[in-house]
Design an enzyme around this catalytic site. Structure first.
Site, PDB file in Angstrom:
ATOM      1  CG  ASN A 158      27.556  -7.098  12.661  1.00 54.03           C
ATOM      2  OD1 ASN A 158      28.278  -6.119  12.748  1.00 54.03           O
ATOM      3  ND2 ASN A 158      27.750  -8.189  13.392  1.00 54.03           N
ATOM      4  CB  CYS A 192      11.379 -16.631  13.051  1.00 55.74           C
ATOM      5  SG  CYS A 192      11.153 -14.918  12.492  1.00 55.74           S
ATOM      6  CG  HIS A 241      11.755 -11.888   9.898  1.00 53.23           C
ATOM      7  ND1 HIS A 241      12.780 -12.747  10.241  1.00 53.23           N
ATOM      8  CD2 HIS A 241      12.129 -11.305   8.726  1.00 53.23           C
ATOM      9  CE1 HIS A 241      13.721 -12.691   9.302  1.00 53.23           C
ATOM     10  NE2 HIS A 241      13.338 -11.829   8.367  1.00 53.23           N
ATOM     11  CG  HIS A 296      21.084 -10.135  15.489  1.00 52.19           C
ATOM     12  ND1 HIS A 296      20.792 -10.405  14.185  1.00 52.19           N
ATOM     13  CD2 HIS A 296      22.431 -10.231  15.599  1.00 52.19           C
ATOM     14  CE1 HIS A 296      21.913 -10.676  13.521  1.00 52.19           C
ATOM     15  NE2 HIS A 296      22.930 -10.557  14.351  1.00 52.19           N
ATOM     16  N   GLY A 343      29.204  -8.387   8.120  1.00 57.64           N
ATOM     17  CA  GLY A 343      29.257  -9.727   8.710  1.00 57.64           C
ATOM     18  C   GLY A 343      27.950 -10.195   9.308  1.00 57.64           C
TER      19      GLY A 343
HETATM   20  P1  AMP Z   1      25.641 -11.587  13.187  1.00 55.70           P
HETATM   21  O1  AMP Z   1      26.921 -12.222  12.689  1.00 55.70           O
HETATM   22  O2  AMP Z   1      25.763 -10.159  13.586  1.00 55.70           O
HETATM   23  O3  AMP Z   1      24.492 -11.838  12.222  1.00 55.70           O
HETATM   24  O4  AMP Z   1      25.310 -12.341  14.532  1.00 55.70           O
HETATM   25  C1  AMP Z   1      24.663 -13.566  14.597  1.00 55.70           C
HETATM   26  C2  AMP Z   1      24.984 -14.138  15.952  1.00 55.70           C
HETATM   27  O5  AMP Z   1      24.055 -15.156  16.209  1.00 55.70           O
HETATM   28  C3  AMP Z   1      26.373 -14.752  16.052  1.00 55.70           C
HETATM   29  O6  AMP Z   1      27.104 -14.073  17.086  1.00 55.70           O
HETATM   30  C4  AMP Z   1      26.087 -16.219  16.414  1.00 55.70           C
HETATM   31  O7  AMP Z   1      27.012 -16.738  17.350  1.00 55.70           O
HETATM   32  C5  AMP Z   1      24.697 -16.135  16.989  1.00 55.70           C
HETATM   33  N1  AMP Z   1      23.886 -17.323  16.852  1.00 55.70           N
HETATM   34  C6  AMP Z   1      23.614 -18.034  15.733  1.00 55.70           C
HETATM   35  N2  AMP Z   1      22.771 -19.042  15.997  1.00 55.70           N
HETATM   36  C7  AMP Z   1      22.485 -18.965  17.329  1.00 55.70           C
HETATM   37  C8  AMP Z   1      21.672 -19.730  18.212  1.00 55.70           C
HETATM   38  N3  AMP Z   1      20.958 -20.778  17.801  1.00 55.70           N
HETATM   39  N4  AMP Z   1      21.635 -19.356  19.522  1.00 55.70           N
HETATM   40  C9  AMP Z   1      22.349 -18.300  19.962  1.00 55.70           C
HETATM   41  N5  AMP Z   1      23.124 -17.542  19.165  1.00 55.70           N
HETATM   42  C10 AMP Z   1      23.192 -17.863  17.875  1.00 55.70           C
HETATM   43 ZN    ZN Z   2      13.150 -14.009  11.820  1.00 57.42          ZN
END
Ligand code: AMP
Ligand code: ZN
Length: 113
Positions: A86, A7, A46, A99, A92
């Protein structure tokens, strides 16, 4: 939603490398890429995860899936890509804002669990 990293990215409070944006969704580069192209595509509203998709918000998910092919075409991807989401701790999920990881640019293996 306060304290949600994604967000904050949507609000411009945390920087991101944007690849696509419209009124409903945003795509940006994952900070820790697992493939030459690794984007995250998120709704601007969200939603915690796929578990929180309802008849009221599922149009956003449909919009994202209509948009991903256009984004990948813009990225020059012609030989396929992978979309992953995920849901919850066992899968994970580390960021509790829905996303879709979109991975491309290499031949991928398949050992997801
Ligand atoms: P998940 O583990 O499926 O929840 O994926 C979260 C993803 O967000 C991971 O691959 C992280 O590398 C990515 N991530 C976390 N913070 C950021 C950020 N500020 N900018 C870009 N990617 C991010
Ligand atoms: Zn959010």
């Amino acid at each position: 939603m306060a304290d949600c990293i994604f967000c904050k990215i949507i609000a411009g409070e945390i920087p991101s490398a944007k690849a696509y944006e419209d009124e409903l969704c945003l795509a940006f580069k994952d900070l820790d890429p697992k493939a030459p192209v690794h984007l995250l595509v998120i709704p601007k509203t969200h939603i915690q995860s796929v578990d929180a998709v309802t008849p009221e918000n599922s149009g956003l998910v449909a919009h994202i899936f209509e948009t991903i092919p256009k984004i990948m075409k813009d990225q020059g991807i012609t030989s396929g890509y992978r979309v992953i989401t995920n849901i919850g701790p066992d899968a994970g999920q580390t960021v509790p804002h829905l996303h879709f990881h979109v991975l491309a640019g290499k031949e991928m293996g398949w050992e997801p669990a």
